[in-house]
Design a protein around this motif. Structure first.
Motif, PDB file in Angstrom:
ATOM      1  N   GLN A 140      -4.515  16.601 -29.298  1.00 35.36           N
ATOM      2  CA  GLN A 140      -5.547  15.577 -29.360  1.00 35.36           C
ATOM      3  C   GLN A 140      -4.886  14.270 -28.956  1.00 35.36           C
ATOM      4  O   GLN A 140      -3.933  13.832 -29.592  1.00 35.36           O
ATOM      5  CB  GLN A 140      -6.115  15.483 -30.771  1.00 35.36           C
TER       6      GLN A 140
ATOM      7  N   ASP B 165      -9.421  13.447 -24.434  1.00 35.75           N
ATOM      8  CA  ASP B 165     -10.110  14.482 -25.211  1.00 35.75           C
ATOM      9  C   ASP B 165     -11.494  14.757 -24.627  1.00 35.75           C
ATOM     10  O   ASP B 165     -11.901  15.917 -24.489  1.00 35.75           O
ATOM     11  CB  ASP B 165     -10.238  14.078 -26.678  1.00 35.75           C
TER      12      ASP B 165
ATOM     13  N   GLN C  33     -12.794  18.284 -23.159  1.00 37.31           N
ATOM     14  CA  GLN C  33     -13.994  18.914 -23.716  1.00 37.31           C
ATOM     15  C   GLN C  33     -15.055  19.107 -22.632  1.00 37.31           C
ATOM     16  O   GLN C  33     -15.743  20.135 -22.605  1.00 37.31           O
ATOM     17  CB  GLN C  33     -14.533  18.075 -24.880  1.00 37.31           C
TER      18      GLN C  33
ATOM     19  N   LEU D   2      -8.463  21.187 -30.671  1.00 36.78           N
ATOM     20  CA  LEU D   2      -7.606  20.022 -30.475  1.00 36.78           C
ATOM     21  C   LEU D   2      -6.799  19.800 -31.747  1.00 36.78           C
ATOM     22  O   LEU D   2      -7.358  19.735 -32.834  1.00 36.78           O
ATOM     23  CB  LEU D   2      -8.448  18.784 -30.159  1.00 36.78           C
TER      24      LEU D   2
END
Length: 172
Positions: A53, A59, A63, A82
């Protein structure tokens, strides 16, 4: 998790690794034995992926890549986990190889330790020759130990410098 279940998911691990925008990904060792190996499967199932993360934008990009991959087809689904960046390497190190995900992100300097401790499996049989031909020699070398590739980075490690033309000329 049974070795049959792991085998079921292995086929697409490397394809996914190359599809996700991570610095480096590799198939993890597993299956409950002491030998780090990845097996081919049916090309269907769920692939577990661990990544650190980082910054919110990183992030979100990761995603989004997973969401895009999952919506692009129905045979393979990615489950992304994460892990806070400060705990990421410690988590991998402390996790038994049989409990690691199918794919993980790692920093190049940690690769040798992960290979030595049987936490990574060679990916040579899972990356196409066309993909390998498109990778720089430096990038191939970064992921290679003992003639086998354990990771394939998306970026070269390197140093670049720039200068204006005035820096190149000397006054007369």
């Amino acid at each position: 998790m049974s070795s049959t279940s792991r085998k079921y998911r292995r086929t697409a691990c490397t394809g996914l690794a190359l599809a996700l925008p991570l610095a480096a990904l590799a198939a993890c060792g597993g299956g409950g034995g002491t030998d780090a190996s990845a097996e081919g499967g049916s090309g269907k199932g769920t692939i577990s992926v661990w990544a650190h993360q980082g910054q919110k934008s990183e992030d979100a990009a990761l995603q989004a890549a997973v969401k895009s991959f999952n919506s692009s087809q129905s045979d393979i689904k990615v489950e992304l986990k994460l892990i806070p960046g400060n705990d990421y390497t410690k988590t991998i190190t402390a996790t038994n190889a049989s409990e690691l995900p199918d794919v993980l992100e790692f920093d190049g300097p940690t690769m040798a330790n992960f290979v030595y401790n049987k936490k990574l499996a060679p990916i040579d049989d899972y990356v196409s020759s066309k993909t390998m031909a498109n990778v720089t020699d430096a990038n191939k070398s970064q992921g290679e130990i003992g003639g086998k590739h354990y990771g394939l980075g998306m970026y070269d490690s390197g140093l670049g410098s720039t200068a204006t033309r005035s820096c190149w000329t000397r006054p007369a």
